[in-house]
Design a protein around this motif. Structure first.
Motif, PDB file in Angstrom:
ATOM      1  N   GLY A 234       0.820  -1.207   0.000  1.00  0.00           N
ATOM      2  CA  GLY A 234       0.000   0.000   0.000  1.00  0.00           C
ATOM      3  C   GLY A 234       0.852   1.255   0.000  1.00  0.00           C
ATOM      4  O   GLY A 234       2.086   1.187   0.052  1.00  0.00           O
ATOM      5  N   PRO A 235       0.205   2.422  -0.022  1.00  0.00           N
ATOM      6  CA  PRO A 235       0.961   3.678   0.021  1.00  0.00           C
ATOM      7  C   PRO A 235       1.605   3.910   1.387  1.00  0.00           C
ATOM      8  O   PRO A 235       1.038   3.549   2.416  1.00  0.00           O
ATOM      9  CB  PRO A 235      -0.094   4.743  -0.285  1.00  0.00           C
ATOM     10  CG  PRO A 235      -1.403   4.099   0.008  1.00  0.00           C
ATOM     11  CD  PRO A 235      -1.237   2.644  -0.233  1.00  0.00           C
ATOM     12  N   VAL A 236       2.809   4.485   1.362  1.00  0.00           N
ATOM     13  CA  VAL A 236       3.559   4.808   2.575  1.00  0.00           C
ATOM     14  C   VAL A 236       3.790   6.309   2.601  1.00  0.00           C
ATOM     15  O   VAL A 236       4.203   6.895   1.595  1.00  0.00           O
ATOM     16  CB  VAL A 236       4.917   4.074   2.609  1.00  0.00           C
ATOM     17  CG1 VAL A 236       5.653   4.390   3.909  1.00  0.00           C
ATOM     18  CG2 VAL A 236       4.719   2.578   2.456  1.00  0.00           C
ATOM     19  N   TYR A 237       3.542   6.923   3.747  1.00  0.00           N
ATOM     20  CA  TYR A 237       3.699   8.367   3.870  1.00  0.00           C
ATOM     21  C   TYR A 237       4.691   8.669   4.996  1.00  0.00           C
ATOM     22  O   TYR A 237       4.595   8.116   6.091  1.00  0.00           O
ATOM     23  CB  TYR A 237       2.357   9.039   4.175  1.00  0.00           C
ATOM     24  CG  TYR A 237       1.290   8.727   3.160  1.00  0.00           C
ATOM     25  CD1 TYR A 237       1.263   9.383   1.929  1.00  0.00           C
ATOM     26  CD2 TYR A 237       0.319   7.768   3.424  1.00  0.00           C
ATOM     27  CE1 TYR A 237       0.285   9.091   0.999  1.00  0.00           C
ATOM     28  CE2 TYR A 237      -0.667   7.467   2.504  1.00  0.00           C
ATOM     29  CZ  TYR A 237      -0.677   8.123   1.291  1.00  0.00           C
ATOM     30  OH  TYR A 237      -1.642   7.834   0.347  1.00  0.00           O
ATOM     31  N   ALA A 238       5.643   9.538   4.694  1.00  0.00           N
ATOM     32  CA  ALA A 238       6.615   9.996   5.687  1.00  0.00           C
ATOM     33  C   ALA A 238       6.145  11.337   6.241  1.00  0.00           C
ATOM     34  O   ALA A 238       5.829  12.251   5.466  1.00  0.00           O
ATOM     35  CB  ALA A 238       7.992  10.121   5.068  1.00  0.00           C
ATOM     36  N   ILE A 239       6.092  11.450   7.561  1.00  0.00           N
ATOM     37  CA  ILE A 239       5.632  12.686   8.204  1.00  0.00           C
ATOM     38  C   ILE A 239       6.784  13.273   9.007  1.00  0.00           C
ATOM     39  O   ILE A 239       7.254  12.670   9.970  1.00  0.00           O
ATOM     40  CB  ILE A 239       4.427  12.420   9.140  1.00  0.00           C
ATOM     41  CG1 ILE A 239       3.354  11.587   8.442  1.00  0.00           C
ATOM     42  CG2 ILE A 239       3.869  13.730   9.662  1.00  0.00           C
ATOM     43  CD1 ILE A 239       2.739  12.245   7.240  1.00  0.00           C
ATOM     44  N   ASN A 240       7.233  14.443   8.572  1.00  0.00           N
ATOM     45  CA  ASN A 240       8.304  15.137   9.264  1.00  0.00           C
ATOM     46  C   ASN A 240       8.230  16.612   8.865  1.00  0.00           C
ATOM     47  O   ASN A 240       8.393  16.946   7.693  1.00  0.00           O
ATOM     48  CB  ASN A 240       9.673  14.565   8.885  1.00  0.00           C
ATOM     49  CG  ASN A 240      10.807  15.146   9.730  1.00  0.00           C
ATOM     50  OD1 ASN A 240      10.817  16.329  10.045  1.00  0.00           O
ATOM     51  ND2 ASN A 240      11.769  14.300  10.083  1.00  0.00           N
TER      52      ASN A 240
END
Length: 905
Positions: A234-240
């Motif tokens: 699935g889609p992976v999102y990086a939060i920073n």
């Protein structure tokens, strides 16, 4: 108790977090007077149809008088519960006691947007439990015929619902005492909801790493890298907020910036930032969070407070929590391919599910499985186990087609009663291996409600055995057993053959097998493996296949010394081929290999204990050990498990003549004025009356003050009689003068009273009683207690030194099947005396089993009975006689596995 501005108080445990049908979480609590505005908002948000269904008329708004009545209750005759997510009311359930004090009218109202999530069923369970505590036994309701959803809530609850149609309304009434059917319905709903909840975590449609970092070596960097390199589908999102790009993809400053839904959040930020992150997750509709951050229960009281608040915040907003201090989660199914963990790579796919309670043990489990080339289906590191637990994982694994066997490393068991129920059910189809240190005992993980166990030593292990759990001590032993159950068929019996190229080694292995309870049918030591590959392997195949073909052989232990020109892979290939062809387990021990890494890929040093060598042509694998003792011990554990699976478990049938309602009525009367959890010891007459409702009869006795009173009592009871002191330490001691038997007449009784007074003078001349003379028999003792963690615990042993000095007790945790009761009576080491010993006749074991079954049901049905002790029970050739019964009661605390669904708090 929780005080409210209204007219009453309610127990704290009436508030509970629950798992909904779709896997989300919500909070159930009694209504507050301060809920007036929220109830009005709930009402005005309903459709006209829903309002009409509830009130049989349309009301655009509730009046101030109606709001006051709905929100101000006394928590006894009038109770209302609300279920909320994020503070918003999703449903309301209430009851009002009627003229008949044992009957109440019940009504529900569920928000339109949340119908179909099982909210009505949960409210009914919690209302019924509260009503029973307040002495209500029956619910009634009036429902419009077109309100099919509410009619289904009642009809599907498992109660015996009586209904009739009158004046355009369906009237229903039903008894709310739990039944076998209602418990089964509740457990089935709980199972589906909790399994779905874990499914949402282990197979999310999308993942966000909050705290992702580009700094090599940080937790945020590794988690993001492992998810991407693991091939998550699935889609992976990086939060920073401080990076525009991470791992070659666009980074988002905050979760709300992500354009698509996020289902799972991996949190790797400092603990002081976690509350804000969880709030962002709630606003974004995240289903669950994996908290890798430490600084919670591992940081003293401050950390405990942070952990409790983390769980409260997440659950109240519909989310589950894995962690904190979690190593992460893994799912090797190709449709998911998720490695949201600190493991450097996605494990090889296989049928073993793993659960670990701490990050450190999780690392060890992962390393051990990788070293042994064991395939994993799913892996979850619970860290501090603030929310998601081993019980949750067992619910998921039961339905998971990818999982064939499960292994759990537990440092604590928060709900042992539920663990027992789930493990017993799961173990019927999939082996359950539990590693638990001896020092663990019964306790809760840090940060949970404190409850102190009173269970006797050995009760927890006994509970595991009766549940079919394969109990081991260490991670290595867990892997030893997992290696067999994950890739080999279960043995059909306990008889094995030992196959070796060394006579001395074969004999040692055979002795070890016998010591582990295995039957050694054959020892074969005549195969020459030094004849070269072209001759040795065919000879090995022919000999082993012949052994496995015998009906009397159920498994084979192959113990080999090094052979010139043969590698472990070549030998193991033959073993796997023969095992697959015969459908019987084969385990191998290769002793004396100086450089194991030459022979088996992944072996790291000579200390490695177990490895799986696969043979793709045979389509199977064979467990390989460097230590024959480990191979034999693991196989013996699997044999015992296979015997448990094959055995008829018996039925959970209540013995005839058990009147639970009469006991319940008597307990309510006895405990009416008893404060709190204060123990009340029943006098012999009241105790005997209470026990008689379950077909348990105590040999009658009578106290006295004078010899004339003693004679009168003996005349009433019938000669011959027994004279004994009532002193607890002396009443069974014939040797100390506390008992005089077979007194035939009044003169003998008067003389014996004088003589006993003299004998007992050094002990303070305790009081005496006379009792009907019972037939002679073997003295036994039963004990039953109500433990805060395990619930009811039943113990049995042979009276005297066996239990007093040697602690030779058997323990069980109800409910018990017929097979459980059979094993229970035979479990003490001294139990052989029951079957004829040194010329004495065998006792009536069936009568002992019947007494055990009745005591078990009594204790399981009535938690108010805090302690029951029968000592002694004389078991004779025909029947049993209970000579003394100690019964103590108290207002019951809430059991950890009660008749209402609630998440552990």
């Amino acid at each position: 108790m929780v005080d409210q501005p209204g007219d009453g108080v309610y127990p704290e445990y009436w508030e509970a977090d629950v798992v909904l049908r779709d896997g989300g979480t919500a909070h159930v609590r009694p209504i507050h007077p301060s809920d007036s505005d929220a109830v009005q908002a709930f009402h005005t948000g309903q459709s006209q149809k829903s309002i009409y269904m509830r009130f049989f008329a349309f009301k655009a708004r509730l009046s101030s008088k109606e709001l006051k009545r709905f929100t101000e209750v006394d928590y006894k005759d009038r109770v209302a519960l609300v279920i909320t997510i994020g503070g918003e009311i999703l449903g309301i359930g209430r009851y009002d006691r009627l003229a008949d004090p044992e009957e109440a009218e019940v009504a529900f109202n569920i928000a339109d947007a949340h119908q179909g999530r099982g909210i009505g069923s949960i409210l009914l369970e919690h209302l019924a439990a509260a009503a029973r505590e307040n002495g209500i036994r029956k619910f009634s309701a009036e429902v419009l015929p077109e309100n099919r959803k509410m009619l289904m809530v009642f009809s599907d609850a498992g109660y015996d619902v009586r209904r009739h149609f009158d004046d355009g309304v369906v009237s229903l009434e039903f008894n709310i005492d739990p039944t076998e059917k209602s418990r089964a319905v509740m457990e089935s709903r709980e199972h589906r909801a909790e399994a779905r909840s874990i499914q949402e975590l282990l197979a999310p449609s999308s993942v966000a790493v909050i705290g992702a970092s580009r700094k090599w070596g940080t937790v945020g960097y590794q988690l993001l890298e492992h998810i991407i390199e693991g091939g998550f589908t699935g889609p992976v999102y990086a939060i920073n907020p401080e990076a525009l790009e991470l791992a070659g993809m666009l980074s988002f400053g905050k979760l709300s910036d992500v354009p698509d839904p996020v289902r799972l959040a991996i949190i790797a930020v400092p603990y002081e930032e976690v509350p804000k992150v969880v709030a962002d997750c709630a606003a974004a509709g995240v289903k669950g969070v994996v908290v890798a951050t430490a600084g919670y229960a591992d940081d003293g009281d401050r950390g405990l407070a942070r952990q409790r608040e983390l769980v409260r915040q997440a659950r109240s907003n519909g989310m589950r929590v894995i962690g904190p201090a979690s190593l992460g989660i893994v799912n090797t199914n190709p449709a998911v391919s998720l490695n949201a963990s600190m493991a450097p790579s996605l494990p090889r796919r296989g049928g073993l599910g793993l659960f670990s309670q701490s990050a450190a043990i999780g690392v060890a489990l992962y390393a051990a499985s990788s070293r042994r080339r064991l395939g994993i289906s799913t892996f979850l590191s619970a860290g501090n186990r603030a929310d998601v637990s081993g019980n949750d994982m067992m619910q998921f694994w039961e339905d998971d087609a990818d999982t064939a066997a499960v292994g759990l490393y537990l440092e604590s068991i928060g709900n042992p009663r539920k663990f027992s129920r789930l493990a017993r059910r799961l173990a019927r189809t999939k082996p359950v291996i539990v590693a638990k240190s001896d020092s663990m005992g019964l306790q809760l993980p840090p940060g949970h409600a404190v409850r102190t166990t009173q269970a006797p030593p050995g009760a927890l292990d006994a509970m595991m055995r009766q549940s079919g759990v394969i109990r081991v001590e260490t991670i290595e032993q867990l892997m030893d057993v997992a290696q067999i159950v994950a890739g080999q068929p279960l043995p059909a019996g306990a008889d094995i053959a030992v196959f070796s190229n060394s006579r001395a080694l074969g004999k040692v292995v055979a002795d070890s097998a016998a010591a582990n309870g295995l039957g050694v049918e054959r020892i074969v030591t005549d195969v020459d493996l030094d004849a070269g590959m072209s001759l040795a392997l065919p000879a090995l195949r022919q000999s082993l296949a012949g052994i496995l073909a015998a009906d009397t052989i159920h498994a084979v232990v192959v113990a080999l010394l090094p052979a010139r020109g043969l590698t472990v892979e070549k030998i193991a290939g033959v073993l796997a081929e023969c095992s697959a062809a015969a459908g019987k387990p084969v385990v191998a021990a290769f002793t004396g290999i100086l450089d194991p890494s030459v022979y088996v890929e992944g072996m790291v040093g000579a200390e490695s204990a177990v490895h799986s060598v696969e043979d793709e042509s045979a389509g199977g694998s064979v467990p390989c050990y460097s230590n024959p003792g480990a191979a034999v011990a693991a196989l013996a554990a699997v044999v015992k498990y296979a015997q448990w699976v094959d055995r008829d478990k018996g039925l959970f049938v209540e013995p005839a003549g058990c009147d639970a309602e009469s006991v319940r009525t008597e307990l309510e009367e006895l405990l009416h004025d008893v404060p709190g959890e204060q123990l009340l010891q029943l006098d012999p007459v009241k105790a005997a009356t209470l026990l008689s409702h379950y077909g348990i009869h105590v040999v009658p006795s009578a106290g006295f003050e004078t010899p004339d009173e003693a004679v009168a009592a003996a005349e009433r009871l019938g000669w011959p009689v027994v004279l004994k002191t009532t002193d607890p330490a002396l009443r069974h001691r014939l040797d100390l003068g506390g008992v005089r038997l077979d007194i035939q007449d009044a003169d003998s009784l008067r003389l014996n009273i004088i003589q006993m007074h003299r004998a007992l003078a050094p002990y303070g001349s305790p009081s005496m009683e006379v009792q009907t003379m019972a037939p002679v028999g073997q003295a036994c003792t039963f004990r039953a207690i109500e433990d805060p963690l395990l619930g009811p615990v039943i113990s049995f042993g042979l009276a005297g030194d066996a239990v007093n000095l040697l602690e030779d007790w058997a323990h069980r945790v109800p409910p018990l099947s017929g097979a459980d009761v059979h094993d229970f009576i035979r479990a003490p080491r001294a139990a052989r005396k029951l079957f004829g010993y040194q010329g004495l006749p065998a006792v009536d074991v069936a009568a002992l089993e019947d007494l055990a079954a009745r005591l078990t049901r009594l204790k399981d049905n009535h938690p108010e009975i805090a302690l029951v002790e029968f000592n002694p029970v004389l078991a004779g050739p025909r029947g049993v006689s209970i000579l003394a019964a100690d019964v103590r009661i108290a207002n019951a605390a809430q059991r950890t596995d009660s008749a209402r669904r609630a998440m552990r708090s």
